[in-house]
Design a protein around this motif. Sequence first.
Motif: not given
Length: 135
Positions: A11-25
């Motif tokens: 949104s204009g005030r929050l960006l959320v990125e998700v990526r995978e690192v091994g078995s963790s998000a």
Amino acid sequence: MDRGTVGSTQSGRLLVEVREVGSSAVVTPAGELDHHTADLLREPLEECLAKGFSRLVVDCARLEFCDSTGLNVLLGARLKAEAAGSGVHLAGMLPVVARVFEITGADAVFTVHATLDDALAGEADGGKDGTGEAG
């Protein structure tokens, strides 16, 4: 180690990125987490839990503000993660955000790491925190 981007919302005030690192998000909110932006973080956290990640790491290094609604999103994710046998780790909190966790006592219920690298190092030792217990 797989560090590919799984997704992002903004949104204009929050960006959320998700990526995978091994078995963790690794979930990285950037900006302001409050009543108006909370769902932008809640939805990716719930999606990661639904996908069965063994742990969620929230990289808070770019989180500039967190109010009680944002705190409740993280606490809710923690409860759902523990019920599913996983956990939520917080990393790299800026002082202004860390203060909210201190004042409310929420810092006592999360495994908090100084940096994202510290949090991901737990990935290599089976998710144990500095006390030798699973966090």
